[in-house]
Design a protein around this motif. Structure first.
Motif, mmCIF file in Angstrom:
data_model
loop_
_atom_site.group_PDB
_atom_site.id
_atom_site.type_symbol
_atom_site.label_atom_id
_atom_site.label_comp_id
_atom_site.label_asym_id
_atom_site.label_seq_id
_atom_site.Cartn_x
_atom_site.Cartn_y
_atom_site.Cartn_z
ATOM 1 N N VAL A 256 -16.284 96.776 -105.861
ATOM 2 C CA VAL A 256 -14.650 96.983 -105.761
ATOM 3 C C VAL A 256 -14.211 96.090 -105.425
ATOM 4 C CG1 VAL A 256 -12.961 98.010 -104.529
ATOM 5 C CG2 VAL A 256 -14.666 99.558 -105.638
ATOM 6 N N SER A 257 -15.369 95.341 -104.246
ATOM 7 C CA SER A 257 -13.892 93.964 -104.132
ATOM 8 C C SER A 257 -13.902 93.095 -105.586
ATOM 9 C CB SER A 257 -15.239 93.005 -103.466
ATOM 10 O OG SER A 257 -14.446 91.779 -103.075
ATOM 11 N N ARG A 258 -15.100 93.060 -106.425
ATOM 12 C CA ARG A 258 -14.886 91.761 -107.248
ATOM 13 C C ARG A 258 -13.919 92.248 -109.019
ATOM 14 N NH1 ARG A 258 -15.235 87.258 -108.870
ATOM 15 N NH2 ARG A 258 -16.635 87.374 -107.392
ATOM 16 N N VAL A 259 -13.744 93.525 -108.524
ATOM 17 C CA VAL A 259 -12.650 94.219 -109.415
ATOM 18 C C VAL A 259 -11.212 93.770 -108.886
ATOM 19 C CG1 VAL A 259 -10.458 95.957 -109.799
ATOM 20 C CG2 VAL A 259 -14.033 96.140 -110.442
ATOM 21 N N MET A 316 -16.811 96.327 -90.607
ATOM 22 C CA MET A 316 -18.063 95.125 -91.058
ATOM 23 C C MET A 316 -18.019 94.634 -92.481
ATOM 24 S SD MET A 316 -17.028 92.600 -88.461
ATOM 25 C CE MET A 316 -15.492 93.680 -88.023
ATOM 26 N N GLU A 317 -18.529 96.098 -92.996
ATOM 27 C CA GLU A 317 -19.442 95.838 -94.482
ATOM 28 C C GLU A 317 -18.461 95.180 -95.951
ATOM 29 O OE1 GLU A 317 -21.779 98.014 -91.961
ATOM 30 O OE2 GLU A 317 -19.867 98.158 -92.153
ATOM 31 N N ALA A 318 -16.645 95.473 -95.159
ATOM 32 C CA ALA A 318 -15.978 96.065 -96.395
ATOM 33 C C ALA A 318 -15.836 93.901 -96.167
ATOM 34 C CB ALA A 318 -14.662 96.360 -95.744
ATOM 35 N N LEU A 319 -15.615 93.598 -95.033
ATOM 36 C CA LEU A 319 -14.959 92.444 -94.353
ATOM 37 C C LEU A 319 -16.039 91.747 -95.200
ATOM 38 C CD1 LEU A 319 -14.136 91.775 -90.714
ATOM 39 C CD2 LEU A 319 -12.659 91.277 -93.599
ATOM 40 N N GLN A 320 -17.458 91.965 -94.962
ATOM 41 C CA GLN A 320 -18.971 91.146 -96.099
ATOM 42 C C GLN A 320 -18.370 91.284 -97.184
ATOM 43 O OE1 GLN A 320 -20.243 89.524 -94.815
ATOM 44 N NE2 GLN A 320 -21.299 89.499 -92.681
ATOM 45 N N ALA A 321 -18.326 92.437 -98.038
ATOM 46 C CA ALA A 321 -17.757 92.585 -99.151
ATOM 47 C C ALA A 321 -16.845 92.082 -99.898
ATOM 48 C CB ALA A 321 -17.267 94.025 -99.270
ATOM 49 N N ALA A 322 -15.714 91.949 -99.307
ATOM 50 C CA ALA A 322 -14.593 90.768 -99.520
ATOM 51 C C ALA A 322 -14.810 89.843 -99.587
ATOM 52 C CB ALA A 322 -13.322 90.848 -98.536
ATOM 53 N N LEU A 323 -15.468 89.208 -98.821
ATOM 54 C CA LEU A 323 -15.880 87.601 -98.716
ATOM 55 C C LEU A 323 -17.012 87.205 -99.735
ATOM 56 C CD1 LEU A 323 -16.193 87.196 -94.655
ATOM 57 C CD2 LEU A 323 -14.414 86.572 -96.199
ATOM 58 N N ASN A 324 -18.122 88.692 -99.728
ATOM 59 C CA ASN A 324 -18.957 88.153 -100.734
ATOM 60 C C ASN A 324 -18.998 89.037 -101.625
ATOM 61 O OD1 ASN A 324 -20.669 85.969 -99.420
ATOM 62 N ND2 ASN A 324 -20.550 87.911 -97.718
ATOM 63 N N PRO A 325 -18.295 88.903 -102.471
ATOM 64 C CA PRO A 325 -18.387 89.903 -103.540
ATOM 65 C C PRO A 325 -19.245 90.354 -104.868
ATOM 66 C CG PRO A 325 -16.322 88.604 -104.220
ATOM 67 C CD PRO A 325 -17.145 88.312 -103.185
ATOM 68 N N ASP A 326 -19.384 91.513 -105.940
ATOM 69 C CA ASP A 326 -20.622 91.064 -106.802
ATOM 70 C C ASP A 326 -20.118 90.067 -107.913
ATOM 71 O OD1 ASP A 326 -21.836 92.379 -104.629
ATOM 72 O OD2 ASP A 326 -22.168 94.122 -106.561
ATOM 73 N N GLU A 327 -21.413 89.593 -108.368
ATOM 74 C CA GLU A 327 -20.552 89.142 -109.703
ATOM 75 C C GLU A 327 -20.394 90.247 -110.928
ATOM 76 O OE1 GLU A 327 -20.583 85.868 -110.487
ATOM 77 O OE2 GLU A 327 -20.672 84.954 -108.285
ATOM 78 N N GLY A 328 -19.602 89.994 -111.435
ATOM 79 C CA GLY A 328 -18.930 90.400 -112.832
ATOM 80 C C GLY A 328 -18.058 90.321 -113.461
ATOM 81 N N SER A 329 -17.541 90.845 -114.478
ATOM 82 C CA SER A 329 -15.911 91.058 -115.379
ATOM 83 C C SER A 329 -15.494 92.010 -114.944
ATOM 84 C CB SER A 329 -16.545 90.403 -116.548
ATOM 85 O OG SER A 329 -17.238 91.665 -117.457
ATOM 86 N N TRP A 330 -16.165 93.044 -114.185
ATOM 87 C CA TRP A 330 -15.028 94.371 -114.655
ATOM 88 C C TRP A 330 -13.892 94.398 -113.683
ATOM 89 C CZ3 TRP A 330 -19.059 94.179 -110.274
ATOM 90 C CH2 TRP A 330 -20.252 94.032 -110.668
ATOM 91 N N PHE A 344 -17.586 101.630 -113.409
ATOM 92 C CA PHE A 344 -16.961 100.074 -113.474
ATOM 93 C C PHE A 344 -16.788 99.550 -115.163
ATOM 94 C CE2 PHE A 344 -18.243 100.397 -109.623
ATOM 95 C CZ PHE A 344 -17.533 99.351 -108.587
ATOM 96 N N ALA A 345 -15.379 99.475 -115.394
ATOM 97 C CA ALA A 345 -15.246 98.781 -117.080
ATOM 98 C C ALA A 345 -14.844 97.939 -117.001
ATOM 99 C CB ALA A 345 -14.508 100.133 -117.128
ATOM 100 N N ASP A 346 -15.349 97.052 -117.749
ATOM 101 C CA ASP A 346 -14.475 95.628 -117.970
ATOM 102 C C ASP A 346 -12.956 95.722 -119.491
ATOM 103 O OD1 ASP A 346 -17.063 94.620 -117.412
ATOM 104 O OD2 ASP A 346 -17.113 93.253 -119.021
ATOM 105 N N SER A 347 -13.591 96.543 -119.900
ATOM 106 C CA SER A 347 -11.859 96.433 -121.024
ATOM 107 C C SER A 347 -11.384 98.307 -120.823
ATOM 108 C CB SER A 347 -11.606 96.690 -121.834
ATOM 109 O OG SER A 347 -13.174 98.160 -122.290
ATOM 110 N N TYR A 348 -10.472 98.085 -120.807
ATOM 111 C CA TYR A 348 -8.828 99.709 -120.203
ATOM 112 C C TYR A 348 -9.904 100.568 -121.474
ATOM 113 C CZ TYR A 348 -5.047 102.917 -119.846
ATOM 114 O OH TYR A 348 -4.515 104.226 -119.746
ATOM 115 N N GLU A 349 -10.294 100.071 -122.854
ATOM 116 C CA GLU A 349 -10.751 101.165 -123.461
ATOM 117 C C GLU A 349 -11.729 102.024 -122.596
ATOM 118 O OE1 GLU A 349 -9.676 102.893 -126.113
ATOM 119 O OE2 GLU A 349 -7.894 101.734 -125.302
ATOM 120 N N GLU A 350 -12.616 101.110 -122.685
ATOM 121 C CA GLU A 350 -14.885 101.466 -121.910
ATOM 122 C C GLU A 350 -13.726 102.556 -120.382
ATOM 123 O OE1 GLU A 350 -18.150 99.926 -120.258
ATOM 124 O OE2 GLU A 350 -16.519 98.819 -120.510
#
Length: 364
Positions: A256-259, A316-330, A344-350
């Protein structure tokens, strides 16, 4: 006759000496005590240190009275740091029983991730108490028939009119909230955790304790410096973390952080229900079209960018995620499992396909 008396005197002297040598002679009050007082147990205090504190406060006649009584009660070794209501002039036995009673502890403040500054009344009339209400409750103590509390309004007034740096917030954070709505500048700044607060403190002292401790927690996760790694200001990272907290279960925090970052980087509206809900009188988990149509700075369906403040206290877990988002194009996600996990999806259709599938299975 003289010989008998001399023998008796020697025997008594030996008995008394043995008791002194073994520590069996000590002062002890009788009964359950008189006036109520609050005493503090500090981190790392031994049973003997606690006993000395009680003796200085005239809770027990001697530290030895408490130590000896404590030998009969194993719970005395599990006394936690904090504040306790006791009575003056208690017997050692009564003092041990009193301080090991869970109801004796006062001033215990617990803040969990996702708690907002103010109380939230939900559509089913249940109420989630906010940070200010929880601080107020932790400040309450009943002593000798009189109750005293710091009211939420007092905490609100002090926080509103005071530079937060004077209350223990780090300079970078105090500067970041200088121009936000004064009623909301404390939102998201009290970090989750357990705080021990002295019930004798006033509003300013209470706020200083929680903000100073929160500053240490923020420093422990690397703020403000680590915000540079994600290319946003530290206060913005705090805001992102607060949104993550409400939008996902912990296993999905990183995605979600990455999104959020992907949407921000492409100048897309975040379209997060959690930000819309923040200012609603009776929020639900999901929002209606009418909710999403309402103008306002927290409506990320209508506005591009982040809301002006955090929307709650991020864990603290949410802060860590905000500082270290997963890699992805979602760029999209929707709850699609009964356990709260999202798809999770890359496109609106998906994304639309994920939504249809989740709705067909009754999980969204």
């Amino acid at each position: 006759m003289l010989a008998v008396g001399l023998i008796a005197l020697i025997a008594w002297g030996a008995w008394y000496g043995a008791r002194e040598l073994l520590g069996m002679n000590y002062a002890d009050y009788g009964g359950s005590g008189d006036d109520e007082v609050v005493i503090e147990v500090s981190a790392g205090d031994s049973v003997r240190t606690i006993a000395d504190t009680l003796e200085r406060a005239d809770v027990v006649a001697s530290s030895r009275a408490f130590v000896v009584a404590g030998n009969e009660n194993p719970d005395v070794n599990a006394i936690q740091p904090g504040y306790y209501v006791m009575r003056t002039r208690m017997s050692g036995e009564h003092a041990v029983d009193a301080i090991t009673d869970p109801d004796a502890r006062v001033g215990n403040l617990q803040i969990r991730g996702g708690i907002k500054l103010e109380d939230v009344t939900h559509s089913d009339d249940t109420v989630t108490r906010g940070v200010l209400s929880r601080m107020s409750e932790a400040s309450c103590v009943d002593l000798n028939g009189e109750s005293d509390c710091v009211e939420p309004r007092e905490l609100r007034e002090v926080a509103t009119r005071t530079d937060l740096a004077e209350l223990g917030a780090p300079e970078w954070l105090a500067e970041a909230v200088a121009d936000v709505d004064p009623e909301r500048k404390l939102e998201g700044l009290v970090m989750p955790g357990v705080y021990d607060v002295d019930p004798s403190w006033g509003a300013r002292e209470l706020l200083t304790e929680v903000l100073t401790s929160s500053a240490r927690k923020l420093s422990a996760v690397g703020l403000p410096g680590s915000a540079e790694d994600v290319g946003y200001e530290p206060y913005e990272v705090l805001t992102i973390a607060s949104v993550i907290e409400h939008e996902a279960v912990e296993d999905d925090f990183g995605r979600v952080s990455r999104v959020i970052y992907n949407r921000l980087d492409e100048d897309m509206r975040l379209e997060m229900d959690s930000t819309v809900n923040y200012v609603l009188d009776r929020p639900d988990v999901r929002t209606s079209e009418e909710d999403r149509a309402q103008p306002g700075p927290y409506n990320t369906y209508r506005n591009t960018g982040l809301p002006p403040t955090p929307i709650s206290a991020p864990s603290m877990e949410a802060l860590q995620a905000a500082l270290n988002p997963d890699e992805g194009s979602w760029k999209f996600f929707v709850k699609c499992e009964d356990n709260g996990l999202s798809c999770f999806a890359d496109s609106y259709e998906e994304h639309k396909e994920n939504v249809r599938d989740a709705q067909a299975r009754g999980v969204y």
